[in-house]
Motif scaffolding. Structure first.
Motif, PDB file in Angstrom:
ATOM      1  N   GLN A 202      12.335  43.746   4.848  1.00  0.00           N
ATOM      2  CA  GLN A 202      11.066  43.409   5.332  1.00  0.00           C
ATOM      3  C   GLN A 202      10.849  42.438   6.398  1.00  0.00           C
ATOM      4  OE1 GLN A 202       9.085  41.348   1.865  1.00  0.00           O
ATOM      5  NE2 GLN A 202       9.417  43.243   0.538  1.00  0.00           N
ATOM      6  N   ASP A 203      12.162  41.885   6.689  1.00  0.00           N
ATOM      7  CA  ASP A 203      12.350  40.869   7.758  1.00  0.00           C
ATOM      8  C   ASP A 203      13.575  41.429   8.763  1.00  0.00           C
ATOM      9  OD1 ASP A 203      14.570  40.615   6.111  1.00  0.00           O
ATOM     10  OD2 ASP A 203      14.617  38.441   6.368  1.00  0.00           O
ATOM     11  N   GLN A 204      13.438  42.750   8.988  1.00  0.00           N
ATOM     12  CA  GLN A 204      14.437  43.421   9.850  1.00  0.00           C
ATOM     13  C   GLN A 204      14.309  42.969  11.356  1.00  0.00           C
ATOM     14  OE1 GLN A 204      13.836  47.480  10.093  1.00  0.00           O
ATOM     15  NE2 GLN A 204      11.574  47.250  10.075  1.00  0.00           N
ATOM     16  N   ALA A 206      14.198  39.447  11.770  1.00  0.00           N
ATOM     17  CA  ALA A 206      14.698  38.007  11.827  1.00  0.00           C
ATOM     18  C   ALA A 206      15.768  37.498  12.877  1.00  0.00           C
ATOM     19  CB  ALA A 206      15.359  37.883  10.281  1.00  0.00           C
ATOM     20  N   TYR A 209      13.559  36.027  15.573  1.00  0.00           N
ATOM     21  CA  TYR A 209      12.591  34.944  15.154  1.00  0.00           C
ATOM     22  C   TYR A 209      13.020  33.682  16.017  1.00  0.00           C
ATOM     23  CZ  TYR A 209      11.447  37.474  10.896  1.00  0.00           C
ATOM     24  OH  TYR A 209      10.922  38.116   9.962  1.00  0.00           O
ATOM     25  N   GLU A 218       5.424  31.119   7.950  1.00  0.00           N
ATOM     26  CA  GLU A 218       4.915  31.793   6.760  1.00  0.00           C
ATOM     27  C   GLU A 218       3.596  32.288   7.057  1.00  0.00           C
ATOM     28  OE1 GLU A 218       6.805  33.106   4.229  1.00  0.00           O
ATOM     29  OE2 GLU A 218       8.634  31.951   5.176  1.00  0.00           O
ATOM     30  N   ILE A 221       2.712  35.908   8.396  1.00  0.00           N
ATOM     31  CA  ILE A 221       3.048  37.373   7.423  1.00  0.00           C
ATOM     32  C   ILE A 221       1.955  38.344   7.758  1.00  0.00           C
ATOM     33  CG2 ILE A 221       3.284  38.144   5.085  1.00  0.00           C
ATOM     34  CD1 ILE A 221       4.645  35.600   4.543  1.00  0.00           C
ATOM     35  N   TYR A 227       6.053  46.189   6.252  1.00  0.00           N
ATOM     36  CA  TYR A 227       7.175  45.854   5.631  1.00  0.00           C
ATOM     37  C   TYR A 227       8.406  46.969   5.831  1.00  0.00           C
ATOM     38  CZ  TYR A 227       4.758  41.636   4.155  1.00  0.00           C
ATOM     39  OH  TYR A 227       4.079  40.491   4.093  1.00  0.00           O
ATOM     40  N   ASP A 246       7.880  44.328  10.684  1.00  0.00           N
ATOM     41  CA  ASP A 246       8.379  43.295  10.087  1.00  0.00           C
ATOM     42  C   ASP A 246       7.357  42.331   9.510  1.00  0.00           C
ATOM     43  OD1 ASP A 246      11.329  41.067  10.376  1.00  0.00           O
ATOM     44  OD2 ASP A 246       9.268  40.131  10.734  1.00  0.00           O
ATOM     45  N   LYS A 247       7.816  41.701   8.507  1.00  0.00           N
ATOM     46  CA  LYS A 247       6.709  40.918   7.820  1.00  0.00           C
ATOM     47  C   LYS A 247       5.970  39.627   8.623  1.00  0.00           C
ATOM     48  CE  LYS A 247       9.432  37.700   5.005  1.00  0.00           C
ATOM     49  NZ  LYS A 247       9.950  37.374   3.650  1.00  0.00           N
ATOM     50  N   LYS A 248       6.847  39.154   9.466  1.00  0.00           N
ATOM     51  CA  LYS A 248       6.589  37.949  10.292  1.00  0.00           C
ATOM     52  C   LYS A 248       6.116  38.403  11.850  1.00  0.00           C
ATOM     53  CE  LYS A 248       8.766  34.367   7.806  1.00  0.00           C
ATOM     54  NZ  LYS A 248       9.714  33.165   8.069  1.00  0.00           N
TER      55      LYS A 248
END
Length: 281
Positions: A202-204, A206, A209, A218, A221, A227, A246-248
């Protein structure tokens, strides 16, 4: 994703010095621009993308990214933008992304010998559905040109995304407007085949970031439908990752970063030893 003219900063900003660091002198292990995944491959391959190894964004890749964005917004019934590292101002920073490319066939497809233990027969899943999208692409003036994108569920993925059973096989999408001349549009590829899976973390994204200004929180999202989303462009028996969800961070276009074989890179780096000249008389 913005069309390439909007990304062209030549002449508007001074040349930025190239980033320096230990990633700078890493050798380019593969001479391919994709990872070979033959139809007989039954093992997961680890690949990575390196900020130091990329090709320039072109107007053609911009059209391709906008076709993908157009399709995903239709599939997910939303309005998401695919961004590039250039748009996020991280294209000149040092980073690596590691991915596991699923095999083209599941392990259960491997032949068994007469001496091997026979598993109880399991009913196979229905044939993977393919979705065909016809998109009229409009140049700055003149009539549109139809382009087609075939989207398939990845054969090595353990689960077929839900929307393959919800959408019709044939889909005609609304007009996609571009700022390009009819002559340029006429020179473009009009057929693409991509594979889709939801097998990523889901945070591939990251590792990227901390490079963003400001870093995602957060509150950033995105819709859960993206995701772990991964899109791969087929090139013969090879695959090349083109979009990651990606979730973010949402959707990131990485089609101009050639995938590198992580196993080959690791073997190369571990095998590097100092060479000494033998001078004893």
């Amino acid at each position: 994703m913005l069309f390439i003219e909007a990304l062209n900063r030549v002449g508007t900003q001074p040349n930025r010095p190239q980033a320096t660091g230990r990633l700078k002198n890493r050798p380019f292990i593969t001479q391919k621009d994709s990872v070979d995944l033959s139809t007989t491959a039954n093992e997961v391959k680890e690949i990575h993308l390196d900020s130091e190894q990329k090709t320039p964004l072109t107007a053609s890749s911009s059209i391709f990214a906008n076709l993908i964005e157009h399709i995903l917004n239709h599939i997910l019934n939303t309005e998401l933008s695919i961004l590039s590292p250039e748009e996020l101002n991280i294209d000149d920073k040092e980073w690596r992304l590691f991915l596991q490319a699923p095999p083209n066939k599941a392990q259960t497809d491997a032949p068994t010998t007469s001496n091997s233990y026979q598993e109880p027969e399991i009913r196979k899943q229905p044939a993977k559905k393919q979705l065909r999208f016809r998109i009229p692409v409009k140049p700055a003036y003149g009539p549109p040109v139809e382009m087609m994108v075939l989207v398939s569920a990845h054969q090595g993925s353990p689960e077929i995304p839900y929307f393959f059973s919800m959408l019709p096989k044939e889909n005609t999408l609304p007009l996609l407007k571009t700022p390009y001349t009819p002559e340029f549009i006429a020179q473009q590829i009009t057929y693409y085949h991509i594979l889709l899976d939801l097998d990523g973390e889901q945070d591939q994204l990251a590792p990227l970031y901390p490079l963003l200004t400001p870093p995602p929180s957060e509150e950033d999202i995105k819709t859960p439908d993206i995701y772990g989303l991964r899109l791969w462009r087929t090139q013969g028996s090879s695959l090349r990752p083109i979009v990651l969800g990606d979730k973010k961070m949402g959707l990131l276009y990485i089609g101009h970063y050639p995938p590198l074989n992580s196993q080959a890179q690791t073997k190369y780096e571990s095998g590097q030893k100092p060479h000494y000249l033998y001078t004893k008389a």
